[in-house]
Structure formats: structure tokens, C-alpha cells
Write a protein that holds these residues in place. Sequence first.
Motif, PDB file in Angstrom:
ATOM      1  N   GLU A 143       4.548  28.532 -60.025  1.00  0.00           N
ATOM      2  CA  GLU A 143       3.843  28.789 -58.893  1.00  0.00           C
ATOM      3  C   GLU A 143       5.471  28.731 -57.940  1.00  0.00           C
ATOM      4  OE1 GLU A 143       0.782  25.320 -57.899  1.00  0.00           O
ATOM      5  OE2 GLU A 143       1.708  24.986 -59.816  1.00  0.00           O
ATOM      6  N   GLY A 144       6.267  29.354 -58.142  1.00  0.00           N
ATOM      7  CA  GLY A 144       7.210  30.509 -56.934  1.00  0.00           C
ATOM      8  C   GLY A 144       8.388  29.796 -57.033  1.00  0.00           C
ATOM      9  N   SER A 145       9.062  30.172 -55.723  1.00  0.00           N
ATOM     10  CA  SER A 145      10.000  29.005 -54.995  1.00  0.00           C
ATOM     11  C   SER A 145       9.342  28.534 -54.206  1.00  0.00           C
ATOM     12  CB  SER A 145      10.397  29.863 -54.085  1.00  0.00           C
ATOM     13  OG  SER A 145      11.737  30.161 -55.232  1.00  0.00           O
ATOM     14  N   SER A 146       8.050  28.392 -53.595  1.00  0.00           N
ATOM     15  CA  SER A 146       7.670  27.483 -52.683  1.00  0.00           C
ATOM     16  C   SER A 146       6.775  26.531 -53.022  1.00  0.00           C
ATOM     17  CB  SER A 146       6.031  28.543 -52.323  1.00  0.00           C
ATOM     18  OG  SER A 146       6.010  29.658 -51.637  1.00  0.00           O
ATOM     19  N   ILE A 148      10.122  24.481 -53.224  1.00  0.00           N
ATOM     20  CA  ILE A 148      11.249  24.267 -51.469  1.00  0.00           C
ATOM     21  C   ILE A 148      10.774  23.178 -51.451  1.00  0.00           C
ATOM     22  CG2 ILE A 148      11.023  24.950 -49.392  1.00  0.00           C
ATOM     23  CD1 ILE A 148      11.397  27.836 -50.600  1.00  0.00           C
ATOM     24  N   HIS A 161      11.633  29.405 -44.940  1.00  0.00           N
ATOM     25  CA  HIS A 161      10.205  30.237 -45.759  1.00  0.00           C
ATOM     26  C   HIS A 161       9.273  28.942 -45.123  1.00  0.00           C
ATOM     27  CE1 HIS A 161       7.664  31.242 -48.580  1.00  0.00           C
ATOM     28  NE2 HIS A 161       7.534  32.393 -48.291  1.00  0.00           N
ATOM     29  N   THR A 190      19.277  29.500 -46.044  1.00  0.00           N
ATOM     30  CA  THR A 190      18.122  30.286 -47.412  1.00  0.00           C
ATOM     31  C   THR A 190      19.292  31.075 -47.551  1.00  0.00           C
ATOM     32  OG1 THR A 190      16.358  30.027 -45.935  1.00  0.00           O
ATOM     33  CG2 THR A 190      17.245  32.396 -47.107  1.00  0.00           C
ATOM     34  N   TYR A 214      16.298  37.241 -46.885  1.00  0.00           N
ATOM     35  CA  TYR A 214      15.416  38.689 -46.676  1.00  0.00           C
ATOM     36  C   TYR A 214      16.607  40.235 -46.692  1.00  0.00           C
ATOM     37  CZ  TYR A 214      10.854  39.535 -48.664  1.00  0.00           C
ATOM     38  OH  TYR A 214       9.700  40.410 -48.851  1.00  0.00           O
ATOM     39  N   ASP A 218      18.025  27.883 -50.345  1.00  0.00           N
ATOM     40  CA  ASP A 218      16.464  29.025 -51.259  1.00  0.00           C
ATOM     41  C   ASP A 218      16.958  29.860 -51.244  1.00  0.00           C
ATOM     42  OD1 ASP A 218      14.825  30.376 -50.635  1.00  0.00           O
ATOM     43  OD2 ASP A 218      13.561  29.980 -49.246  1.00  0.00           O
ATOM     44  N   ALA A 229      15.804  31.685 -53.457  1.00  0.00           N
ATOM     45  CA  ALA A 229      14.418  32.935 -53.422  1.00  0.00           C
ATOM     46  C   ALA A 229      15.126  33.930 -54.473  1.00  0.00           C
ATOM     47  CB  ALA A 229      13.417  33.393 -52.672  1.00  0.00           C
ATOM     48  N   HIS A 230      16.544  34.569 -53.542  1.00  0.00           N
ATOM     49  CA  HIS A 230      16.312  35.933 -53.597  1.00  0.00           C
ATOM     50  C   HIS A 230      17.081  35.958 -54.399  1.00  0.00           C
ATOM     51  CE1 HIS A 230      13.464  38.325 -50.437  1.00  0.00           C
ATOM     52  NE2 HIS A 230      13.491  37.185 -49.941  1.00  0.00           N
ATOM     53  N   SER A 244      13.368  32.341 -57.648  1.00  0.00           N
ATOM     54  CA  SER A 244      11.754  33.361 -57.704  1.00  0.00           C
ATOM     55  C   SER A 244      12.385  34.492 -58.556  1.00  0.00           C
ATOM     56  CB  SER A 244      11.701  34.055 -56.922  1.00  0.00           C
ATOM     57  OG  SER A 244      11.116  32.710 -55.967  1.00  0.00           O
ATOM     58  N   HIS A 292      11.145  35.514 -60.169  1.00  0.00           N
ATOM     59  CA  HIS A 292       9.986  37.511 -60.363  1.00  0.00           C
ATOM     60  C   HIS A 292      10.653  37.932 -59.236  1.00  0.00           C
ATOM     61  CE1 HIS A 292       8.146  36.447 -56.761  1.00  0.00           C
ATOM     62  NE2 HIS A 292       8.229  34.542 -56.595  1.00  0.00           N
ATOM     63  N   LYS A 293      11.368  37.124 -58.527  1.00  0.00           N
ATOM     64  CA  LYS A 293      12.003  38.348 -57.573  1.00  0.00           C
ATOM     65  C   LYS A 293      12.918  39.374 -58.036  1.00  0.00           C
ATOM     66  CE  LYS A 293      11.205  35.593 -53.393  1.00  0.00           C
ATOM     67  NZ  LYS A 293       9.914  35.769 -52.823  1.00  0.00           N
ATOM     68  N   PRO A 336      10.601  35.101 -44.053  1.00  0.00           N
ATOM     69  CA  PRO A 336      11.865  33.846 -43.510  1.00  0.00           C
ATOM     70  C   PRO A 336      12.174  34.223 -42.663  1.00  0.00           C
ATOM     71  CG  PRO A 336      11.863  35.449 -45.840  1.00  0.00           C
ATOM     72  CD  PRO A 336      10.894  35.486 -45.707  1.00  0.00           C
TER      73      PRO A 336
HETATM   74  C1  LIG Z   1      13.425  33.704 -48.997  1.00  0.00           C
HETATM   75  C2  LIG Z   1      12.705  33.196 -49.373  1.00  0.00           C
HETATM   76  N1  LIG Z   1      12.502  31.432 -49.988  1.00  0.00           N
HETATM   77  C3  LIG Z   1      11.261  31.561 -50.743  1.00  0.00           C
HETATM   78  C4  LIG Z   1      10.276  32.203 -50.467  1.00  0.00           C
HETATM   79  C5  LIG Z   1       9.347  31.970 -51.176  1.00  0.00           C
HETATM   80  O1  LIG Z   1       8.821  32.135 -52.758  1.00  0.00           O
HETATM   81  P1  LIG Z   1       7.821  32.686 -54.143  1.00  0.00           P
HETATM   82  O2  LIG Z   1       7.052  33.513 -53.161  1.00  0.00           O
HETATM   83  O3  LIG Z   1       8.608  32.738 -55.297  1.00  0.00           O
HETATM   84  O4  LIG Z   1       7.254  31.327 -54.351  1.00  0.00           O
HETATM   85  C6  LIG Z   1      10.082  34.131 -50.514  1.00  0.00           C
HETATM   86  C7  LIG Z   1       9.583  34.739 -50.408  1.00  0.00           C
HETATM   87  O5  LIG Z   1       9.065  35.503 -50.149  1.00  0.00           O
HETATM   88  C8  LIG Z   1      11.800  33.967 -49.600  1.00  0.00           C
HETATM   89  O6  LIG Z   1      11.810  35.311 -49.500  1.00  0.00           O
END
Ligand SMILES: Cc1ncc(COP(=O)(O)O)c(C=O)c1O
Length: 441
Positions: free
Chosen positions: A75-78, A81, A103, A155, A159, A183, A185-186, A210, A212-213, A410
Amino acid sequence: MNTPIVDFVKKYAESGVSRLHMPGHKGVSVLGVEQLDITEVNGADVLYSPEGIILESENNATEIFKTAHTYYSTEGSSLCIKAMLAIATNGKSKTVLAARNVHKAFLYGAALLDLTVEWLYPEEAEHICACQVTVDSLREKLQLMAELPSAVYVTSPDYLGNVQDIKGLSEVCHSFGVPLLVDNAHGAYLGFLKESKHPIHLGADMCCDSAHKTLPVLTGGAYLHVSRNAPDNFQNNARRFLSVFASTSPSYLILQSLDLCNLELSDGFGVKLSKTAERVAKLKETLRTFGWSLLGDEPLKITVDCLKSGFSGEEIAVKLREQGVECEFYDRDVAVLMFSPCNNETDFECIKKTFLMLKTGRTVDRKFFKFKECVSKLSIREAIFAPQETVDIESALGGICAAPNVACPPAVPPVMSGEVITEDVIRILKYYAIKKIDVVK
Ligand SMILES: Cc1ncc(COP(=O)(O)O)c(C=O)c1O
């Protein structure tokens, strides 16, 4: 390197067993992947109390990322976090010190855990997504805090591809006995560069990626990494808090994808990555030579400061689309392109062609924002869970923000949940063509 999850599911799919279990499609193909979409059946292990193939696969990832343990998230980085915040604040102060460009998963985590957040604001921001924190500003802030926070949270990369000085920031944090959470994620790929730039290798105590990113992983696949130097309770509490926020039905398609990614990462990924990073660096150089202004220093991202080069981000996104290129993000100021070793020659050529056929020159000065510290009237939790209404920003002056509104998630929201909406806030929202905002009723 072995792929225990992929091997198990393949064997299961080929066995022809009658599926008297979830999911409801029973392996019958509509999309084409249902055969491989299973649930936690006998032998398939359990994501948040693994003893078999998932643990084996996570151990492979742990070895690859050189962590104390790397946990999977479907379920992603969400999800990671929220878990990071719960782990770091468990039994500790409920205050976290965070760079303001978080984010929204951070904000929702803070609301669920009823945390107080002290913000680090950008000194002067060229874009709403950036919030660079210097070693000195962090040290000064920590010295001034009456009670030390449970964690510092940044972070990096953001982005736009801005990378924080994780090594310097972690040294400051550790000198105060405070862990650093990142964070990332990227930046899942950062550990495979010739010289690792992964936050965990630079001193972060915990971070999320993430997968997947930037890695060849299905959408939703992510890692929660706990550093070998992190406090003991981080590892002890990781699964418990991941499962507090997670679904009890993890996607085995995503798990297989994470499992297979281990094979990819351990088999020449670094070489492919270096080649891609070199290509991106070359393309950046060409664009600069032709007058394009670029932002950020992440090796797999090109952020074009379109406005400075005489265009809007929207215009550039349309031009790229006409050439068959879809960018990751654009707004009125910038366009962001994300690369990976899976991009091919044609992708690079199309991008180069698009930018070289446009004439830069009518430079427009970038607007610098000076974010003013906002006054909180409600806690993040109170504001997020309060009854709320959406109003025109013109009529929001003096109201309490329920949910931050920014073009890109974010980013540094001009106003956060619980804070009072001022004229300054309205001015910045208008700049980003934001017309509505959610306020507490
Ligand atoms: C900086 C940052 N943190 C966290 C997230 C959340 O990541 P995820 O979509 O893997 O849950 C994003 C998603 O765009 C992001 O850009």
C-alpha cells in the motif's frame, strides 16, 4: 538470488487446486493476471507475521538494501509513513519536527496518532514543492525547542528532485539523541548508484521507498527500511504498526513484483542504472546548453524551470504530449520528467527533440515565496476530523484550514490543517490557480 514468493504462486497457479478461498475471481482470467492473484492461503505466509516465503523474500531485500530489516508494503509509502510515525512516537513525546513539504500521508498519520508537528519552513522557496533544511537551521531549531521531538522528518528527494543533506542532518539529529526519518518515496534507486545516496546509508534511522516509483515494481509496492543503527524498538514495533494501518488483504501480485525486483537489483541493476544516470546527465547538459533552466539534483529526474525559460509548465506538458511524451508532473512553473533504466532510446530522443525545437529566451523571473509561519487554532487531528465545507478562497480569510490544498501533494502547503487562513495564504493559493479550500465549519 531466489524468488520464493514468485515460485510459490507459480506452482500454486499451475496446481489446478479448487480455490475455495478469496479472491472471488477464483483464478479465472478476465484481466489476464487473476491466476497469480492469490491470498494468504496455506504456504503463502502472512505479510505482517511472516515465517515462510515472505520472510525469506524480505530477508533478500534486507541483504540488498543493507538494513536491519526491510519490510514490504503493498500500500505504497503512504502506509510506511504512518507506520514510521507510530513507531518513532510510541511511548515518546507526541511532537515531531518536520520540514513543511510533507506528503499528505504524513498529515493523515499525524491526525490518526494525534501528533503535534513543529514545522521547519523553507528560508526562501523557488517552488512550493521545495523545503531545503540546512544543518544550521535544524541545529538552531532543536536547541530552541523546550522539549525535544520524538523524531525529525524530512522529504528527500522531493517532487522536483531536490535532495536534502541527509548525512549532515542525521549527524545533527543524533547529537541531540533524536532519530531522523526520511520520506524517500522518490529515491528507492539511490542505493544502487556508484556511490550510494540512499538515506539509510547516509545516516537516516528509518525511511520509506516507493519501489513502484523508480524500480520495476507494480504500483503500490514499497519498502519500510529500518537502519542497523536505529533504536531497538524501531524493529520490534515495525510489523505491529504496519498492520495497524494496513489492509488485511495484501496484494500477492505486488508481493511477487517486490520479490522479482530483488532478482533484478542483485543482477546488474547498478550497471543499468549508471548508464541511465549518465544519459540523463547528458540530456540535462544539452538542455542547459540550449538555454533551458533546470532545477534539482536527483540523477533520474529532470525538472525544467519552464517559467524561467519563457514557457509555462502547462505549455511544455502539451508540447511533450504532442511528441508522445507524458511527464510526471507539471504546474504553471515547472515540468518534471522521471527516468528509469526501463526508458529507451526513443524516449530520450523525443524529449531532446521537443526541447530543442522550442526557442527559449523570453525569460520570466521566477517568483520566490517567503512562507510566513501560520498560527494554529486547532490540532491537526481536530481539524481533519471536524465537520468541514468547501469555500471560495476569496471568502476563506480568517477561517481555519481543514485540509491543505496544493497543486502537487508533497508540497509546502501555504496553510495546514488547523491553521488560520491569512491574506498571504490566499495570495499564494491564487498564484497556483487554486480557487477552493476546505475550512472547518
Ligand atoms: C514525496 C512523496 N511521499 C510519499 C508519497 C506516497 O507514496 P505512495 O504513492 O507510494 O503511497 C508520494 C506519492 O506521490 C510522494 O511523492
